[in-house]
Structure formats: C-alpha cells, structure tokens
Design an enzyme around this catalytic site. Sequence first.
Site, PDB file in Angstrom:
ATOM      1  N   GLY A  92       0.730  -1.158  -0.013  1.00  0.00           N
ATOM      2  CA  GLY A  92      -0.090   0.013   0.067  1.00  0.00           C
ATOM      3  C   GLY A  92       0.636   1.458  -0.013  1.00  0.00           C
ATOM      4  O   GLY A  92       0.372   2.279  -0.002  1.00  0.00           O
ATOM      5  N   HIS A  93       2.135   0.977  -0.111  1.00  0.00           N
ATOM      6  CA  HIS A  93       3.074   2.326  -0.040  1.00  0.00           C
ATOM      7  C   HIS A  93       3.915   2.398  -1.359  1.00  0.00           C
ATOM      8  O   HIS A  93       4.741   3.046  -1.301  1.00  0.00           O
ATOM      9  CB  HIS A  93       4.095   2.337   1.076  1.00  0.00           C
ATOM     10  CG  HIS A  93       3.420   2.061   2.489  1.00  0.00           C
ATOM     11  ND1 HIS A  93       2.403   2.999   2.912  1.00  0.00           N
ATOM     12  CD2 HIS A  93       3.222   1.028   3.239  1.00  0.00           C
ATOM     13  CE1 HIS A  93       1.925   2.420   3.959  1.00  0.00           C
ATOM     14  NE2 HIS A  93       2.368   1.472   4.406  1.00  0.00           N
ATOM     15  N   ASP A 126       6.749  -5.102  11.953  1.00  0.00           N
ATOM     16  CA  ASP A 126       7.998  -5.215  11.061  1.00  0.00           C
ATOM     17  C   ASP A 126       9.120  -5.863  11.956  1.00  0.00           C
ATOM     18  O   ASP A 126       9.728  -6.799  11.532  1.00  0.00           O
ATOM     19  CB  ASP A 126       8.271  -4.000  10.360  1.00  0.00           C
ATOM     20  CG  ASP A 126       7.202  -3.804   9.206  1.00  0.00           C
ATOM     21  OD1 ASP A 126       6.929  -4.658   8.487  1.00  0.00           O
ATOM     22  OD2 ASP A 126       6.617  -2.525   9.324  1.00  0.00           O
ATOM     23  N   HIS A 133       0.011   5.722   7.498  1.00  0.00           N
ATOM     24  CA  HIS A 133      -0.925   4.727   8.090  1.00  0.00           C
ATOM     25  C   HIS A 133      -2.249   5.457   8.782  1.00  0.00           C
ATOM     26  O   HIS A 133      -3.093   4.832   9.177  1.00  0.00           O
ATOM     27  CB  HIS A 133      -0.656   3.664   8.866  1.00  0.00           C
ATOM     28  CG  HIS A 133       0.643   2.813   8.342  1.00  0.00           C
ATOM     29  ND1 HIS A 133       1.665   3.274   8.841  1.00  0.00           N
ATOM     30  CD2 HIS A 133       0.531   1.817   7.425  1.00  0.00           C
ATOM     31  CE1 HIS A 133       2.720   2.483   8.050  1.00  0.00           C
ATOM     32  NE2 HIS A 133       2.090   1.687   7.154  1.00  0.00           N
TER      33      HIS A 133
END
Lengths: 335, 335
Positions: A60-61, A114, A222
């Site tokens: 999404g980035h 992450d 986000h």
Amino acid sequence: MKRLINDPYDVVEEMLAGYVTAHKDHVVLDQASEAQGRVVVSKSAKQKDKVGVIIGGGSGHEPLFLGYVGKGFADAAVIGNINTSPSPDPCYASVRAVDTGKGCIYLYGNYAGDVMNFDMGAEKADEEDGIRVETVLITDDVISSENIEDRRGIAGDFFVFKVAGAKAEMGGDLDEVVAVAKKCNDVTRTMGVAMSSATLPSKGGPIFEMEDGDMEIGMGIHGEPGVRRGKIEPADKVIDQIMAPILADLPYTAGDEVYVLVNSLGATPLMDLHICFRRVAEILAEKGITIYKSLIGSYASSMDMAGMSVTLVKLDDEIKELLDYPCDTPYFKQF
Amino acid sequence: MKRLINDPYDVVEEMLAGYVTAHKDHVVLDQASEAQGRVVVSKSAKQKDKVGVIIGGGSGHEPLFLGYVGKGFADAAVIGNINTSPSPDPCYASVRAVDTGKGCIYLYGNYAGDVMNFDMGAEKADEEDGIRVETVLITDDVISSENIEDRRGIAGDFFVFKVAGAKAEMGGDLDEVVAVAKKCNDVTRTMGVAMSSATLPSKGGPIFEMEDGDMEIGMGIHGEPGVRRGKIEPADKVIDQIMAPILADLPYTAGDEVYVLVNSLGATPLMDLHICFRRVAEILAEKGITIYKSLIGSYASSMDMAGMSVTLVKLDDEIKELLDYPCDTPYFKQF
C-alpha cells in the site's frame, strides 16, 4: 471507493503478479515455499559476491518497497498485506534468496510488527543457515516521537535504502553497509501532511474519517495521529509548518547541503508538489542551506491518500557519493 | 478540494518556479519576453545542430509536458494554463529557443485550441525568422472519434514525443523526424476510464460532477464524454472493456509485439495499475501478442483525477530502436 481492483482479498497477489510481469527485466518472485510468493528478488541478486540488501514492509506504499529492487539498490523486497508486516517466513526466505556468503542487511521503517517479524527471520537465518543478518531501522518521521529511536520510518526510507544499496554494490562489507545506513538515517528527517485517508480495499472505503477540506499536519502514512487538524491552508503556510519542525530537529547551519524529497502520498498531483517545493527552496535559501539535488514525485505512498511530505537529507561527501551512485530499478534509475 | 496551492490564479507560475528550481540540472525557463515565462527549455538544447523537438499544451497533465524536456527527448515544452492551450507567442518563442538551423517539429495532442495557437507560432517563425516548423498531431484516443484524424491525443503523446526526440538526437533531418512521429502515432492506441473529475484550483472543486462509486469508460482527460457511465466494476471487467476497442482499432495479429503503458490519471495508485496491467498481459497473451516492454505509472495525468488508461504501441524494429534510445529528462530516464 474509487479503486480498480478485483477481489479485495487478492489485491497483493494480483499486484505482485502484474509487477513481476511488467518489470520482468528487473525482478522475479522467489519460488521457495517459505517465500510464500511474497519476496520480490532482483535479477542482479547473487550475480556477484556482495552484502545482500533486503527491504520490506506492508503493501500500500508503492513504489515503496518493491519499486526499488534492482541493481545498485535493494536485492529483495519482502511484501506484507496492506499496512501489515510481512510474516517471518518470507523475511527468512529473502535472506536465502540473496545471500552470497557476505551476510545481509534488513532495512525498513520502524514499526513494531515489522521489527518482530524481520527479527524472527534473522534469527532463523542464523540458526538454520549460519547467515549473519543485521538490521537498521529507519526513523525519519520527526513528529512521531521525542525519542529518535521510537520514531517511525516514512519517505526517508528511500535514502537509507539507496546509500546501503550503493555501498553494497561498491563492495562494502556488512559492517560498512550497516554504518552508512545508520549514518544516513541519522541525518534524514521527514514531516508530512494528510488531506484524506487512503481507501482500504477490504473495507471498501476510507481507513479513517477525515472531513473534506480538512488536513492534518504530521499525520503518519497509515493515519497515525499528527500534531494538528484543521482546514486546509495555503500551500506556503502548510510548508512553513512542516519545515519548522524538520529544521529544528537537527543542527542545520548556513552552508549545509541537503538532498530534498517532496513526496506525494498518492492523490496529490505533481503541480501541487512543485508549488510546495518552491516554498521549501525559499525557506532553505533564507537559511543559507544549499539544495544539492531534489526529487519530486510519489516515492512512498499510501495508495490514494491525498497529502505529501518533505524529506531533507543533510549531506557529506560520502552520502553524496552513495546517493549519486548508479542504479537501475523499475522506479528509480540513475546513471 | 484536497489540493495544496496558494492563489489559484498563480498555480502555473508557481509550479514552473518550483519546476525549474528542482530540475535545474535539466531545464531553464526561456527568458525571452515573447516566451512569457511559459517555455521550459532543455539545458541540452542547441548544444549540437539537430532538429528542435517542441512539445506542449495545457497544464494539469504533469509530468506531461514539461517532465519530458531533456537530452534525447524534447528540447522545449510550451506551457498553457490549466486545460488551456499556450498562446501563440510562447509557441513562437520556443522555436527561437531551440532552432539550430535544422528546423523544428511541434508535437502535441489534437485539440482545436492547441492547433490554432501552435499554427500561429509556426507561421510567425517562418515569416520573422525563416525557420521551418512542421507539426505532427497525436490522435491516440480510440473512442474520441470514428475518424482517426479527428481523435484527441492523450497518454500516447509520450511515445510519439519519445521517437521524435530520439530520431532528432540521432541526427535525423526534419522530414525524417516528422516521418517517425507520424509512423508512431499511426500505431499508438489508448483508451481510459475515469472515476472522478480532477479539481480545478480556480473553481475550488471538481470540473464536472461524477457520483462517488461511478466510472465512465472512455472519458477524456479533460472530462470529454466517454462511451458509458455506470457503477465501478471489477478491474478485470473494466480492462476487458478498454482492451476490446483498442484491439479492434488496428489489425493486430498473433506474433505482433507491443509496448504497453498503464497510466494513472492522478489518484489511482500503483497497486491498482499493476492489477490492471496483469489483466492487460493476460489478454495480450491469449491473442499471441508479445509484450516487449511496459511502463506503469502516471505519465499523463489530469491532476487528481481518479482513473487510468491503457496505451499499446505496435512495434517494428525502427520504433523499438527509437523507444529504447537513451534519454535523460526529469521524469523519464533511460540508459
């Protein structure tokens, strides 16, 4: 939602299928079972003995992360679901896909998920294969915490990845690649503004609510809270509010040189980015800070989010050389 | 409106001020009074005797046109107001800025205002300076008319500019540059879909109304009517409706090779473009048409419009060589 997708639960797999077909000269999908179809590997990986440079994070980035896999940049990108860390197995698989005996470096923005999953990948690579994997977290988002080590990584990722990729390509050993990545992260600062949420395919609408005409200064990619929400102001006033915290966060003095990135979060057009850059350049000129080079475009997005960020990298000769080093990836080419 | 601008009537001047500062290694603004600050000139212009390649049109389509000014591509771009042709004086000034005695070519999408004003610029260059200027109009938008010569130019502009820029750089004379531009336009086809209007700074809102969740297949980049409006459908169904008219418009046969561009009109993210590309590749594979190379990104936008287009260029050895020829511009680099 103004998106062009099929089944919302297939977006990442279908994106990757398109990606490796479109950019077949540069990348392949790792076929190892543990990669789970989520490791994009450079065709130049393992072509010579070098430190393996591995980047990654949630989807999404785009073009972050997969867009920067290629010669002179990252050897592999590990791909999570939207706004979600990749799981440990593909993190581990990426090491096996690119290691040439010189060890690997993981580089990604500082987010808890992450950190947990990449750390498990690194542990497994050590235990199963005896491969040393070091990690450098990117922490460029100035307003995300007072403590630098708690800050999130956003568009500044690009520069830290780039210097590490160059150093590895030039033959640096793992300690040297780690050192330049840390050094670059130490002098990289970003702050942004959001004017809408991205839309989440599985939800069929915005991730969070934001009234049309509002903006939030400092919001994360986000939707993490920023410093202030209010009506959208003129570009110059917005840039002033972004540049002040960036410039206050490092000692900058007249004569300093910086690399500038004015980054679209998705829906903010190049026209607006150049208007914003104009003001960034004015502010830097007033302070006697020289712009070495500039990038203006969407380098780290949040899908269709409206908004932008400014990144400054304070330069020295070593970082300049590494940022200028040739590379060839689908979304960044330099020669 | 989710835009970052200052005075809505200054957007083009402020964008250009930012542009020539950010990309100072590649371009300058022509200082001649007749250029009216609206001619972006390559720093490589006039460095050797070659045909001058001039592109242009209304603003709001960045990186079209100014993003493609640089070595091996266009020598100058003439910049109009948003969705408005540049006026004749800057069209004329651009010729004086780049001509080296070998004449110039104007290349732009086929819109009445552009034709009128560029033609006046060409006439003046002939009368005042004896400079020969030829024009090739781009007409790639398949659904904009039954008659090819009446069609509009959209994202296919990119490819026609590229081949002309390469041919001029390789030393082709004006007739040869005109010939390859015409040849490329003859084999370039585009069709798109829109899911929102762009926002117009001076209006503070959308240029035209479109209900959230609707799409219009075939809509032009300024909102010109398409073939059908309805609810947004799955990406694969949308691509099927775009590819059918493109493939029906030229004789394509198994064994043909194409260059593919999947282009964002602004707010449609790379994730969706790659999902769409995946279906384009499937359709081409079914027909036995080979993809030579692909570009996926925003190459011809309409500011913050949601939507995308697909362009196919049917290749032969000459067009392939010209499209592959090295170039170095702020928004397209190849080596």
